[in-house]
Design a protein around this motif. Structure first.
Motif, PDB file in Angstrom:
ATOM      1  N   PHE A 151       3.345  -4.397   2.557  1.00  0.00           N
ATOM      2  CA  PHE A 151       2.321  -4.688   3.114  1.00  0.00           C
ATOM      3  C   PHE A 151       1.300  -3.826   3.146  1.00  0.00           C
ATOM      4  N   TRP A 152       1.731  -2.494   3.304  1.00  0.00           N
ATOM      5  CA  TRP A 152       0.479  -1.501   3.463  1.00  0.00           C
ATOM      6  C   TRP A 152      -0.222  -1.487   1.920  1.00  0.00           C
ATOM      7  N   ARG A 153       0.548  -1.447   0.817  1.00  0.00           N
ATOM      8  CA  ARG A 153       0.097  -1.694  -0.583  1.00  0.00           C
ATOM      9  C   ARG A 153      -0.888  -2.673  -0.829  1.00  0.00           C
ATOM     10  N   PHE A 154      -0.473  -3.843  -0.366  1.00  0.00           N
ATOM     11  CA  PHE A 154      -1.174  -5.003  -0.340  1.00  0.00           C
ATOM     12  C   PHE A 154      -2.693  -4.749   0.379  1.00  0.00           C
ATOM     13  N   LEU A 155      -2.751  -4.357   1.594  1.00  0.00           N
ATOM     14  CA  LEU A 155      -3.764  -4.129   2.443  1.00  0.00           C
ATOM     15  C   LEU A 155      -4.705  -2.994   1.396  1.00  0.00           C
ATOM     16  N   SER A 156      -4.193  -2.046   0.931  1.00  0.00           N
ATOM     17  CA  SER A 156      -4.975  -0.920   0.510  1.00  0.00           C
ATOM     18  C   SER A 156      -5.559  -1.559  -0.877  1.00  0.00           C
ATOM     19  N   SER A 157      -4.693  -2.276  -1.721  1.00  0.00           N
ATOM     20  CA  SER A 157      -5.336  -2.751  -2.834  1.00  0.00           C
ATOM     21  C   SER A 157      -6.198  -4.036  -2.861  1.00  0.00           C
ATOM     22  N   ARG A 158      -6.057  -4.772  -1.905  1.00  0.00           N
ATOM     23  CA  ARG A 158      -6.961  -5.900  -1.661  1.00  0.00           C
ATOM     24  C   ARG A 158      -8.215  -5.306  -0.840  1.00  0.00           C
ATOM     25  N   LYS A 159      -8.053  -4.273  -0.195  1.00  0.00           N
ATOM     26  CA  LYS A 159      -9.284  -4.006   0.765  1.00  0.00           C
ATOM     27  C   LYS A 159      -9.180  -4.869   1.825  1.00  0.00           C
TER      28      LYS A 159
END
Length: 49
Positions: free
Chosen positions: A7-15
């Protein structure tokens, strides 16, 4: 734990960091409702609404 890292990777990659406060608020509200079912805090939580 892998869900949180994904979830954190999703938030950081999609801003989409604006989703994080929404998720935290929803989780805190759910925990508060679960605690209000069978505790002495129920009358105090009831006054919030």
């Amino acid at each position: 734990m892998s869900f949180l890292s994904e979830f954190w990777r999703f938030l950081s990659s999609r801003k989409k960091f604006w989703l994080l406060p929404l998720l935290i608020t929803t989780l805190l509200f759910g925990v508060m409702l679960i605690m209000a079912e069978s505790s002495a805090l129920a009358p105090f939580i009831y006054t919030f609404f």
